[in-house]
Scaffold this motif. Structure first.
Motif, PDB file in Angstrom:
ATOM      1  N   SER A 180       9.897   8.388  -7.551  1.00 27.81           N
ATOM      2  CA  SER A 180       9.322   7.361  -6.689  1.00 27.81           C
ATOM      3  C   SER A 180      10.359   6.680  -5.811  1.00 27.81           C
ATOM      4  O   SER A 180      11.446   6.333  -6.264  1.00 27.81           O
ATOM      5  CB  SER A 180       8.625   6.294  -7.545  1.00 27.81           C
ATOM      6  OG  SER A 180       8.068   5.285  -6.722  1.00 27.81           O
ATOM      7  N   ASP A 181       9.947   6.479  -4.570  1.00 23.90           N
ATOM      8  CA  ASP A 181      10.693   5.615  -3.664  1.00 23.90           C
ATOM      9  C   ASP A 181      10.624   4.200  -4.242  1.00 23.90           C
ATOM     10  O   ASP A 181       9.687   3.862  -4.967  1.00 23.90           O
ATOM     11  CB  ASP A 181      10.046   5.662  -2.278  1.00 23.90           C
ATOM     12  CG  ASP A 181      10.847   4.938  -1.215  1.00 23.90           C
ATOM     13  OD1 ASP A 181      12.049   4.679  -1.413  1.00 23.90           O
ATOM     14  OD2 ASP A 181      10.254   4.615  -0.162  1.00 23.90           O
ATOM     15  N   LEU A 182      11.584   3.362  -3.936  1.00 28.40           N
ATOM     16  CA  LEU A 182      11.565   1.987  -4.437  1.00 28.40           C
ATOM     17  C   LEU A 182      10.851   1.037  -3.495  1.00 28.40           C
ATOM     18  O   LEU A 182      10.057   0.210  -3.930  1.00 28.40           O
ATOM     19  CB  LEU A 182      12.991   1.481  -4.688  1.00 28.40           C
ATOM     20  CG  LEU A 182      13.705   2.071  -5.889  1.00 28.40           C
ATOM     21  CD1 LEU A 182      15.102   1.466  -6.014  1.00 28.40           C
ATOM     22  CD2 LEU A 182      12.920   1.873  -7.162  1.00 28.40           C
ATOM     23  N   ARG A 183      11.126   1.138  -2.206  1.00 29.15           N
ATOM     24  CA  ARG A 183      10.562   0.179  -1.242  1.00 29.15           C
ATOM     25  C   ARG A 183       9.282   0.730  -0.641  1.00 29.15           C
ATOM     26  O   ARG A 183       9.315   1.604   0.219  1.00 29.15           O
ATOM     27  CB  ARG A 183      11.572  -0.121  -0.150  1.00 29.15           C
ATOM     28  CG  ARG A 183      12.756  -0.892  -0.696  1.00 29.15           C
ATOM     29  CD  ARG A 183      13.674  -1.350   0.378  1.00 29.15           C
ATOM     30  NE  ARG A 183      13.040  -2.457   1.099  1.00 29.15           N
ATOM     31  CZ  ARG A 183      13.572  -3.035   2.146  1.00 29.15           C
ATOM     32  NH1 ARG A 183      14.720  -2.625   2.623  1.00 29.15           N
ATOM     33  NH2 ARG A 183      12.953  -4.041   2.747  1.00 29.15           N
ATOM     34  N   MET A 184       8.165   0.206  -1.125  1.00 29.95           N
ATOM     35  CA  MET A 184       6.855   0.585  -0.604  1.00 29.95           C
ATOM     36  C   MET A 184       6.026  -0.686  -0.493  1.00 29.95           C
ATOM     37  O   MET A 184       6.159  -1.591  -1.311  1.00 29.95           O
ATOM     38  CB  MET A 184       6.158   1.571  -1.543  1.00 29.95           C
ATOM     39  CG  MET A 184       6.885   2.894  -1.706  1.00 29.95           C
ATOM     40  SD  MET A 184       6.004   4.046  -2.787  1.00 29.95           S
ATOM     41  CE  MET A 184       6.206   3.265  -4.386  1.00 29.95           C
ATOM     42  N   PRO A 185       5.160  -0.753   0.506  1.00 29.70           N
ATOM     43  CA  PRO A 185       4.310  -1.940   0.629  1.00 29.70           C
ATOM     44  C   PRO A 185       3.259  -1.987  -0.483  1.00 29.70           C
ATOM     45  O   PRO A 185       2.858  -0.962  -1.017  1.00 29.70           O
ATOM     46  CB  PRO A 185       3.652  -1.757   2.000  1.00 29.70           C
ATOM     47  CG  PRO A 185       3.747  -0.305   2.299  1.00 29.70           C
ATOM     48  CD  PRO A 185       4.947   0.210   1.573  1.00 29.70           C
ATOM     49  N   GLY A 186       2.861  -3.189  -0.835  1.00 31.02           N
ATOM     50  CA  GLY A 186       1.808  -3.361  -1.841  1.00 31.02           C
ATOM     51  C   GLY A 186       2.346  -3.362  -3.253  1.00 31.02           C
ATOM     52  O   GLY A 186       2.314  -4.372  -3.938  1.00 31.02           O
ATOM     53  N   MET A 187       2.834  -2.234  -3.711  1.00 27.82           N
ATOM     54  CA  MET A 187       3.423  -2.100  -5.044  1.00 27.82           C
ATOM     55  C   MET A 187       4.711  -1.295  -4.901  1.00 27.82           C
ATOM     56  O   MET A 187       4.683  -0.126  -4.534  1.00 27.82           O
ATOM     57  CB  MET A 187       2.463  -1.380  -6.001  1.00 27.82           C
ATOM     58  CG  MET A 187       3.045  -1.170  -7.397  1.00 27.82           C
ATOM     59  SD  MET A 187       1.984  -0.184  -8.493  1.00 27.82           S
ATOM     60  CE  MET A 187       0.832  -1.434  -9.043  1.00 27.82           C
ATOM     61  N   SER A 188       5.820  -1.917  -5.193  1.00 26.25           N
ATOM     62  CA  SER A 188       7.111  -1.236  -5.072  1.00 26.25           C
ATOM     63  C   SER A 188       7.268  -0.208  -6.195  1.00 26.25           C
ATOM     64  O   SER A 188       6.506  -0.207  -7.173  1.00 26.25           O
ATOM     65  CB  SER A 188       8.250  -2.256  -5.153  1.00 26.25           C
ATOM     66  OG  SER A 188       8.361  -2.748  -6.480  1.00 26.25           O
ATOM     67  N   GLY A 189       8.262   0.632  -6.073  1.00 27.38           N
ATOM     68  CA  GLY A 189       8.547   1.595  -7.132  1.00 27.38           C
ATOM     69  C   GLY A 189       8.905   0.911  -8.439  1.00 27.38           C
ATOM     70  O   GLY A 189       8.535   1.379  -9.519  1.00 27.38           O
ATOM     71  N   VAL A 190       9.611  -0.213  -8.362  1.00 24.38           N
ATOM     72  CA  VAL A 190       9.957  -0.975  -9.568  1.00 24.38           C
ATOM     73  C   VAL A 190       8.694  -1.513 -10.229  1.00 24.38           C
ATOM     74  O   VAL A 190       8.520  -1.415 -11.443  1.00 24.38           O
ATOM     75  CB  VAL A 190      10.956  -2.108  -9.243  1.00 24.38           C
ATOM     76  CG1 VAL A 190      11.102  -3.078 -10.406  1.00 24.38           C
ATOM     77  CG2 VAL A 190      12.313  -1.516  -8.871  1.00 24.38           C
ATOM     78  N   GLU A 191       7.781  -2.060  -9.428  1.00 24.03           N
ATOM     79  CA  GLU A 191       6.518  -2.562  -9.991  1.00 24.03           C
ATOM     80  C   GLU A 191       5.696  -1.423 -10.590  1.00 24.03           C
ATOM     81  O   GLU A 191       5.073  -1.578 -11.647  1.00 24.03           O
ATOM     82  CB  GLU A 191       5.716  -3.289  -8.907  1.00 24.03           C
ATOM     83  CG  GLU A 191       6.362  -4.587  -8.466  1.00 24.03           C
ATOM     84  CD  GLU A 191       5.760  -5.144  -7.186  1.00 24.03           C
ATOM     85  OE1 GLU A 191       5.743  -6.383  -7.070  1.00 24.03           O
ATOM     86  OE2 GLU A 191       5.327  -4.370  -6.308  1.00 24.03           O
ATOM     87  N   LEU A 192       5.716  -0.266  -9.949  1.00 20.48           N
ATOM     88  CA  LEU A 192       5.005   0.905 -10.460  1.00 20.48           C
ATOM     89  C   LEU A 192       5.542   1.326 -11.825  1.00 20.48           C
ATOM     90  O   LEU A 192       4.787   1.505 -12.774  1.00 20.48           O
ATOM     91  CB  LEU A 192       5.125   2.071  -9.466  1.00 20.48           C
ATOM     92  CG  LEU A 192       4.701   3.455  -9.970  1.00 20.48           C
ATOM     93  CD1 LEU A 192       3.233   3.470 -10.379  1.00 20.48           C
ATOM     94  CD2 LEU A 192       5.006   4.509  -8.912  1.00 20.48           C
ATOM     95  N   VAL A 193       6.850   1.458 -11.937  1.00 24.78           N
ATOM     96  CA  VAL A 193       7.405   1.937 -13.212  1.00 24.78           C
ATOM     97  C   VAL A 193       7.243   0.885 -14.305  1.00 24.78           C
ATOM     98  O   VAL A 193       7.004   1.230 -15.466  1.00 24.78           O
ATOM     99  CB  VAL A 193       8.859   2.428 -13.055  1.00 24.78           C
ATOM    100  CG1 VAL A 193       9.872   1.301 -13.118  1.00 24.78           C
ATOM    101  CG2 VAL A 193       9.183   3.490 -14.100  1.00 24.78           C
TER     102      VAL A 193
END
Length: 141
Positions: free
Chosen positions: A66-79
């Motif tokens: 996963s990329d880290l910087r994404m709008p809405g839900m970042s990669g950190v929030e995803l993991v």
């Protein structure tokens, strides 16, 4: 005269691995997915963290990239959401980013097993996945 076809790409070291690749940038997502498939992986994609989390609920994946910087839900929030959900399989998780201001330690503490920086070469990603797959993994309780 007919031209000879290019020989097929030999199976790579990711044969049989099911990878979920997440990036909000289609220009990065699609070529990386194609390269992972050339390495032998079965690849599903998601263009945001919410879709990725839903896919994780629907299927088994060996690896999340996963990329880290994404709008809405970042990669950190995803993991973090993935690691907190004990109903989910817990795939290996690899972060890749061009955003180097976040400390690798912080990304690993969030639940990633490895952090790679862009531009990301397929050889580097393949070797990282193989190295992580070779490590002993804790069993699901």
């Amino acid at each position: 005269m007919r031209q000879a076809e290019a020989p097929p790409h030999p199976p790579g070291g990711l044969q049989g691995a099911h990878v979920l690749l997440v990036d909000d940038c289609a220009d990065a997502l699609m070529p990386m997915a194609a390269l992972l498939e050339m390495c032998g992986a079965q690849v599903d994609t998601a263009d945001n963290g919410f879709t990725a989390l839903e896919r994780l609920r629907q299927a088994h994946f060996d690896v999340l990239v996963s990329d880290l910087r994404m709008p809405g839900m970042s990669g950190v929030e995803l993991v973090r959401a993935m690691r907190a959900d004990r109903e989910l399989d817990q795939p290996l998780a690899i972060a890749y980013t061009g955003f180097t201001a976040m400390a690798t330690r912080d990304v690993v503490e969030a639940g990633f097993d490895a952090v790679l920086t862009k531009p990301l070469g397929i050889d580097q990603l393949e070797a990282t996945i193989q190295r992580l797959q070779a490590r002993p993994r804790p069993t699901k309780a």
